[in-house]
Design an enzyme around this catalytic site. Structure first.
Site, mmCIF file in Angstrom:
data_model
loop_
_atom_site.group_PDB
_atom_site.id
_atom_site.type_symbol
_atom_site.label_atom_id
_atom_site.label_comp_id
_atom_site.label_asym_id
_atom_site.label_seq_id
_atom_site.Cartn_x
_atom_site.Cartn_y
_atom_site.Cartn_z
ATOM 1 N N ASN A 7 0.878 -1.172 0.000
ATOM 2 C CA ASN A 7 0.000 0.000 0.000
ATOM 3 C C ASN A 7 0.920 1.228 0.000
ATOM 4 O O ASN A 7 1.440 1.617 1.041
ATOM 5 C CB ASN A 7 -0.877 -0.049 1.254
ATOM 6 C CG ASN A 7 -1.831 1.121 1.342
ATOM 7 O OD1 ASN A 7 -1.827 1.997 0.479
ATOM 8 N ND2 ASN A 7 -2.635 1.140 2.386
ATOM 9 N N ARG A 91 -2.566 -2.143 -3.470
ATOM 10 C CA ARG A 91 -3.787 -1.386 -3.215
ATOM 11 C C ARG A 91 -3.765 -0.144 -4.102
ATOM 12 O O ARG A 91 -2.812 0.637 -4.072
ATOM 13 C CB ARG A 91 -3.843 -0.956 -1.754
ATOM 14 C CG ARG A 91 -5.054 -0.123 -1.485
ATOM 15 C CD ARG A 91 -4.974 0.561 -0.150
ATOM 16 N NE ARG A 91 -6.164 1.354 0.045
ATOM 17 C CZ ARG A 91 -6.197 2.439 0.801
ATOM 18 N NH1 ARG A 91 -5.120 2.844 1.409
ATOM 19 N NH2 ARG A 91 -7.307 3.121 0.936
ATOM 20 N N HIS A 180 -12.846 2.841 0.455
ATOM 21 C CA HIS A 180 -12.795 1.810 1.510
ATOM 22 C C HIS A 180 -13.517 0.531 1.057
ATOM 23 O O HIS A 180 -13.994 -0.237 1.887
ATOM 24 C CB HIS A 180 -13.457 2.280 2.822
ATOM 25 C CG HIS A 180 -12.794 3.424 3.496
ATOM 26 N ND1 HIS A 180 -13.510 4.462 4.058
ATOM 27 C CD2 HIS A 180 -11.492 3.705 3.709
ATOM 28 C CE1 HIS A 180 -12.663 5.331 4.588
ATOM 29 N NE2 HIS A 180 -11.440 4.905 4.382
ATOM 30 N N HIS A 208 -17.355 2.128 8.350
ATOM 31 C CA HIS A 208 -15.889 2.117 8.427
ATOM 32 C C HIS A 208 -15.497 3.465 9.021
ATOM 33 O O HIS A 208 -15.516 4.490 8.334
ATOM 34 C CB HIS A 208 -15.292 1.925 7.031
ATOM 35 C CG HIS A 208 -13.794 1.960 7.005
ATOM 36 N ND1 HIS A 208 -13.013 0.848 6.774
ATOM 37 C CD2 HIS A 208 -12.920 2.977 7.203
ATOM 38 C CE1 HIS A 208 -11.728 1.181 6.825
ATOM 39 N NE2 HIS A 208 -11.645 2.482 7.085
ATOM 40 N N LEU A 209 -15.170 3.473 10.314
ATOM 41 C CA LEU A 209 -14.889 4.730 11.009
ATOM 42 C C LEU A 209 -13.427 4.738 11.442
ATOM 43 O O LEU A 209 -13.038 4.014 12.363
ATOM 44 C CB LEU A 209 -15.813 4.876 12.238
ATOM 45 C CG LEU A 209 -17.308 4.623 12.003
ATOM 46 C CD1 LEU A 209 -18.091 4.769 13.297
ATOM 47 C CD2 LEU A 209 -17.864 5.550 10.933
ATOM 48 N N GLY A 210 -12.637 5.524 10.740
ATOM 49 C CA GLY A 210 -11.217 5.618 11.076
ATOM 50 C C GLY A 210 -10.790 7.058 10.954
ATOM 51 O O GLY A 210 -11.573 7.964 11.250
ATOM 52 N N ARG A 241 -11.157 15.871 7.423
ATOM 53 C CA ARG A 241 -11.946 16.230 6.237
ATOM 54 C C ARG A 241 -13.342 16.690 6.653
ATOM 55 O O ARG A 241 -13.931 16.121 7.580
ATOM 56 C CB ARG A 241 -12.091 15.036 5.291
ATOM 57 C CG ARG A 241 -10.786 14.599 4.698
ATOM 58 C CD ARG A 241 -10.959 13.415 3.759
ATOM 59 N NE ARG A 241 -9.774 12.581 3.801
ATOM 60 C CZ ARG A 241 -9.779 11.258 3.736
ATOM 61 N NH1 ARG A 241 -10.907 10.602 3.595
ATOM 62 N NH2 ARG A 241 -8.664 10.592 3.802
ATOM 63 N N PHE A 284 -9.253 10.322 17.852
ATOM 64 C CA PHE A 284 -10.401 10.226 18.760
ATOM 65 C C PHE A 284 -9.987 9.973 20.207
ATOM 66 O O PHE A 284 -10.730 10.295 21.129
ATOM 67 C CB PHE A 284 -11.386 9.156 18.256
ATOM 68 C CG PHE A 284 -12.251 9.675 17.146
ATOM 69 C CD1 PHE A 284 -11.696 10.018 15.912
ATOM 70 C CD2 PHE A 284 -13.617 9.879 17.332
ATOM 71 C CE1 PHE A 284 -12.481 10.538 14.893
ATOM 72 C CE2 PHE A 284 -14.409 10.393 16.321
ATOM 73 C CZ PHE A 284 -13.837 10.719 15.096
ATOM 74 N N GLY A 331 -10.272 1.923 12.857
ATOM 75 C CA GLY A 331 -9.697 2.418 14.109
ATOM 76 C C GLY A 331 -10.710 2.902 15.141
ATOM 77 O O GLY A 331 -10.671 2.481 16.302
ATOM 78 N N GLY A 333 -14.233 2.717 14.804
ATOM 79 C CA GLY A 333 -15.352 1.764 14.894
ATOM 80 C C GLY A 333 -15.033 0.547 15.732
ATOM 81 O O GLY A 333 -15.885 0.018 16.451
ATOM 82 N N GLU A 334 -13.775 0.098 15.675
ATOM 83 C CA GLU A 334 -13.399 -1.107 16.430
ATOM 84 C C GLU A 334 -13.049 -0.806 17.878
ATOM 85 O O GLU A 334 -13.192 -1.659 18.746
ATOM 86 C CB GLU A 334 -12.172 -1.770 15.772
ATOM 87 C CG GLU A 334 -12.473 -2.407 14.436
ATOM 88 C CD GLU A 334 -11.211 -2.819 13.680
ATOM 89 O OE1 GLU A 334 -10.230 -3.206 14.330
ATOM 90 O OE2 GLU A 334 -11.219 -2.742 12.436
ATOM 91 N N ASN A 335 -12.567 0.429 18.132
ATOM 92 C CA ASN A 335 -11.993 0.708 19.457
ATOM 93 C C ASN A 335 -12.752 1.693 20.328
ATOM 94 O O ASN A 335 -12.533 1.735 21.533
ATOM 95 C CB ASN A 335 -10.565 1.248 19.289
ATOM 96 C CG ASN A 335 -9.650 0.222 18.654
ATOM 97 O OD1 ASN A 335 -9.516 -0.873 19.172
ATOM 98 N ND2 ASN A 335 -9.064 0.571 17.531
ATOM 99 N N GLU A 386 -8.182 -5.482 5.260
ATOM 100 C CA GLU A 386 -8.076 -5.181 3.831
ATOM 101 C C GLU A 386 -6.923 -5.949 3.187
ATOM 102 O O GLU A 386 -7.027 -6.393 2.054
ATOM 103 C CB GLU A 386 -7.873 -3.671 3.649
ATOM 104 C CG GLU A 386 -9.135 -2.893 4.003
ATOM 105 C CD GLU A 386 -8.864 -1.425 4.308
ATOM 106 O OE1 GLU A 386 -8.384 -1.143 5.422
ATOM 107 O OE2 GLU A 386 -9.131 -0.586 3.460
HETATM 108 P P1 AMP Z 1 -7.687 3.979 10.843
HETATM 109 O O1 AMP Z 1 -7.806 5.110 9.867
HETATM 110 O O2 AMP Z 1 -8.685 2.916 10.662
HETATM 111 O O3 AMP Z 1 -6.273 3.470 10.985
HETATM 112 O O4 AMP Z 1 -8.038 4.621 12.285
HETATM 113 C C1 AMP Z 1 -7.165 5.509 12.916
HETATM 114 C C2 AMP Z 1 -7.929 6.273 13.977
HETATM 115 O O5 AMP Z 1 -8.548 5.365 14.890
HETATM 116 C C3 AMP Z 1 -7.038 7.138 14.871
HETATM 117 O O6 AMP Z 1 -6.800 8.391 14.294
HETATM 118 C C4 AMP Z 1 -7.881 7.253 16.117
HETATM 119 O O7 AMP Z 1 -8.750 8.363 15.978
HETATM 120 C C5 AMP Z 1 -8.729 6.009 16.145
HETATM 121 N N1 AMP Z 1 -8.353 5.077 17.221
HETATM 122 C C6 AMP Z 1 -7.379 4.163 17.201
HETATM 123 N N2 AMP Z 1 -7.327 3.501 18.392
HETATM 124 C C7 AMP Z 1 -8.309 4.020 19.162
HETATM 125 C C8 AMP Z 1 -8.777 3.770 20.493
HETATM 126 N N3 AMP Z 1 -8.236 2.838 21.259
HETATM 127 N N4 AMP Z 1 -9.815 4.513 20.931
HETATM 128 C C9 AMP Z 1 -10.380 5.448 20.148
HETATM 129 N N5 AMP Z 1 -9.986 5.717 18.892
HETATM 130 C C10 AMP Z 1 -8.974 5.028 18.409
#
Ligand code: AMP
Length: 398
Positions: A7, A91, A180, A208-210, A241, A284, A331, A333-335, A386
């Site tokens: 990637n 990718r 995504h 998909h929340l990152g 964004r 977050f 990131g 959505g999972e955490n 992915e």
């Molecule tokens: P991604 O784009 O899927 O890699 O997600 C990255 C984003 O996930 C980071 O900028 C954080 O805002 C969020 N993130 C990662 N770990 C955590 C966590 N333990 N609690 C809350 N947000 C998290």
């Protein structure tokens, strides 16, 4: 098969070596600051200590060479030689309308991807750099392009067209593409498997929340609508964004802030979102900490984010005539259980009965159902993968 998944970004390169026969990650890591000062290689392999090295990487070719060197290193490596790598999966962010599935890379394919680059000027040229660099070093190894947009090519015209003169679509390719896709595909497939018998025809909303976020409506395994548009700027408010807004804001801000095209792009893509609203961070974790310390703007930014996600969930349930499952991934959505709770609160009217206690104690990195057994709509947290999708599709094609 041993598949190297790459990637490539403008100054970074993430990689994973995956064994598709047993679905394991053999090694993974990244190269950062390629072409800048202090470029770094990070490498990790199962059962071995993580390695970080500052190396001279003037371009992507040098970075890929270092990756291949360390993968085949006598002491820390995981393959005896480069020839053990059966294929490379790349990718590629934008596949336009041309690519609705992954393809074996040929010169013609590369030309087509180059032609689409106007639609993703920040991403496609960087992705292509990764492919070219790889071809220079491994000319005999087959390569596959896996597109972020491909999964969304099943959207009907009523979902992908904008209310613009038709020529904007016909002549300039202006339409919703969505991104995504590999992630939405993976988690919706997993959700339909978890739903069991009727999973194949299910109506699923994947969130998909990152750092970048998008929501997709998936019916019968096909993307029927998605929140990102021509570019990844549309949709929910994101890390940096803006997401959806009145398009007239663009010209208004350009005039009032004396911004040119580059300036407004930077303003909307890099300075906006929850970072811009809060003035705190795009992360977050930082926002939750600041909100807990009574930072009002951090609270508003978090509220806005969850509110916008909730609106898309409602919109897509209406668009599909119901929903069987909602999935959280990536990131945030999972955490981030607080974000998930804020999205799910008040959705009982549409048959969503979340188990908020389970949500708050949801184990990390696992697929978990966070709805009550009586809930008509199932809610899942599903870690996205992915790279595994890219590896599998690459293996299938070669
Ligand atoms: P991604 O784009 O899927 O890699 O997600 C990255 C984003 O996930 C980071 O900028 C954080 O805002 C969020 N993130 C990662 N770990 C955590 C966590 N333990 N609690 C809350 N947000 C998290």
């Amino acid at each position: 098969m041993k598949i190297l998944v790459l990637n490539a970004g403008s100054s970074s390169l993430k990689y994973q070596l995956i064994d598709t026969d047993n679905g394991t990650v053999i090694a993974k890591g990244l190269c950062e600051r390629i072409g800048l000062d202090n470029p770094k290689l990070v490498y990790g392999a199962a059962g071995k200590d993580k390695i970080e090295k500052i190396l001279d990487m003037k371009d992507h070719t040098a970075a890929i060479q270092y990756v291949l060197d360390i993968l085949s290193d006598k002491e820390v490596g995981v393959v005896s030689s480069m020839s053990e790598i059966d294929a490379v999966g790349h990718r590629i962010v934008h596949g336009g309308e041309k690519f609705n599935k992954s393809v074996l890379i040929t010169e013609e394919v590369l030309k087509d991807i180059e032609e689409i680059s106007d639609l993703a000027p920040l991403h496609n040229p960087a992705n292509l750099m990764g492919v070219r660099a790889c071809q220079a070093i491994m000319p005999a190894t087959p390569m596959v392009a896996v597109f972020d947009t491909a999964f969304h090519q099943t959207m009907p015209p009523k979902a992908f067209l904008y209310g613009l003169p038709y020529e904007a679509y016909e002549k300039l390719m202006v339409r919703r593409y969505g991104f995504h896709g590999t992630s939405h595909y993976y988690v919706s497939e997993r959700a339909s498997e978890l739903l069991g018998e009727n999973g194949k025809d299910a109506k699923i909303i994947t969130c998909h929340l990152g750092n970048g976020s998008s929501i997709t409506a998936v019916a019968g395994g096909k993307s029927v609508d998605t929140s990102m548009g021509l570019t990844p700027l549309e949709g929910v408010v994101m890390g940096t964004r803006s997401g959806d807004m009145d398009p007239a804001i663009v010209t208004y801000l350009m005039e009032k802030l004396d911004l040119d095209i580059k300036g407004i792009n930077e303003y909307l893509n890099k300075k906006s979102g929850v970072a811009g609203v809060s003035g705190v961070s795009s992360d977050f974790r930082d926002l939750s900490k600041a909100a807990a310390e009574c930072n009002e703007r951090a609270k508003i930014a978090l509220d806005m984010f969850a509110y916008r996600v909730k609106k898309y969930v409602g919109a897509y349930a209406a668009a599909m005539g119901g929903v069987d499952a909602i999935v959280f991934t990536a990131g945030v959505g999972e955490n981030d259980d607080a974000v998930r709770a804020a999205v799910l609160e008040g959705l009982e009217y549409m048959g969503v009965e979340a188990d908020f206690e389970l949500n708050a104690n949801c184990p990390r990195g696992k697929e978990v159902e966070i709805s009550k057994s009586s809930s008509k709509v199932k809610v899942f947290v599903i870690p996205t993968d992915e790279e595994m999708v890219i590896a599998r599709q690459t293996a299938e094609l070669v």
